[in-house]
Design an enzyme around this catalytic site. Structure first.
Site, short mmCIF file in Angstrom:
data_model
loop_
_atom_site.label_atom_id
_atom_site.label_comp_id
_atom_site.label_asym_id
_atom_site.label_seq_id
_atom_site.Cartn_x
_atom_site.Cartn_y
_atom_site.Cartn_z
NE ARG A 144 -56.26 -112.29 76.76
CZ ARG A 144 -55.59 -111.90 78.50
NH1 ARG A 144 -54.74 -113.37 78.78
NH2 ARG A 144 -56.24 -111.41 78.68
CE LYS A 168 -52.77 -109.67 76.71
NZ LYS A 168 -53.35 -107.88 76.25
CE1 TYR A 272 -66.97 -109.84 77.46
CE2 TYR A 272 -65.61 -109.70 80.05
CZ TYR A 272 -65.43 -110.06 78.07
OH TYR A 272 -64.78 -110.00 77.21
#
Length: 300
Positions: A144, A168, A272
């Site tokens: 990220r 996160k 995905y």
């Protein structure tokens, strides 16, 4: 979120929307916000591909046509309202249609397109060397943007080919880096980064020696996509998206990709597999000798 709350208040006060419908719309938009946060995007940064990806994610979680249609309606109304008030730069939901056919996922950058973008920066300038290291690291580790920008030199272990990443929820994970990425990143940290007169501890710095901003990463990626002749909407998350898809296409298992991405929920990673399946179906349609598309392609 204050912007969503203001929109809902207006729907109730001026358009007579029922409380139940307003609560449903509020829940729908909260789901979208949470989904975008997984890609480190704000509502005002979302584009049409992000909304399509969200719709595909909802479909994968068992969302029926009626519920999905309501959520798409909520997004269209919200973004139209927000665009009129210039709370967002553009309306990404303008052309979203209710589901009649399976949701199509956005394009994924191919291995060749990724290569061209990564190799686009000039290796003769400081900024070019920095940008090459940024692009290599993003794709090598599927990071990220916030994870990339929080890296410090101490987080990189070139001998073991590992990067310590804080994701996160302040969760730490170790992500392997391939040899080329290790070489380019280590050379940047050793030879180039000191020339930026570092004022922050982070790896990637701007001209003033401070931590590179998220906006700067967005801009450099889009600039190099243009230089590379890649005619797709490209963002930092496109690299993370490609990272996961290419690993699965290469034979990686879903659980391993989930760990590498730092996803708490396997459902977020399962998107995905659908991207991969769509690409396989397209290849089958184009190249199978009994396919009508294949015959048209071969005769052209």
């Amino acid at each position: 979120m204050a912007l969503i709350a203001a929109w809902l208040d207006e729907l109730i006060a001026e358009r007579g929307l029922s409380r139940n419908t307003a609560e449903a719309y509020g829940h729908d938009m909260t789901e979208l916000v949470a989904f975008l946060e997984e890609s480190e995007l704000r509502l005002d940064e979302a584009d049409e591909d992000d909304l399509i990806l969200f719709a595909a994610w909802m479909r994968m979680r068992g969302c029926g046509d009626r519920t999905l249609a309501r959520r798409l309606s909520a997004m269209r109304q919200f973004f139209s309202w927000a665009a009129e008030r210039r709370a967002v730069r553009r309306n990404p939901a303008q052309f979203l249609e209710n589901p009649k056919l399976p949701i199509l996922l956005p394009d994924v950058l191919s291995v060749e397109e990724i290569r061209r973008i990564i190799e686009a920066p000039s290796e003769k300038t400081l900024l070019g060397k920095r940008d090459r290291a940024v692009l290599e690291t993003l794709y090598a580790a599927g990071l990220r943007v916030s994870e990339l920008l929080s890296l410090t030199p101490a987080d990189i272990d070139p001998d073991r080919g590992l990067a310590k990443v804080i994701g996160k929820g302040n969760k730490e994970r170790l992500v392997p880096l391939h040899e080329k990425a290790v070489h380019i990143l280590a050379a940047y940290i050793r030879d180039v980064r000191p020339l930026f007169s570092p004022k922050d501890r982070t790896v990637f710095l701007n001209r003033s020696g401070k931590t590179l901003s998220r906006q700067a990463v967005w801009k450099l990626i889009r600039r190099y996509a243009l230089v590379a002749g890649v005619d797709k909407t490209v963002s930092p998350h496109s690299f993370r998206h490609a990272f996961a898809t290419h690993l699965l296409e290469g034979g990686a298992d879903l659980r391993s990709v989930q760990i590498l991405l730092g996803h708490a929920d396997l459902a977020a990673t399962e998107i995905y597999t659908h991207v991969q399946a769509e690409r396989l179906r397209e290849a089958h349609r184009r190249y199978h000798p009994r396919s009508s598309v294949s015959k048209e392609y071969q005769s052209s």
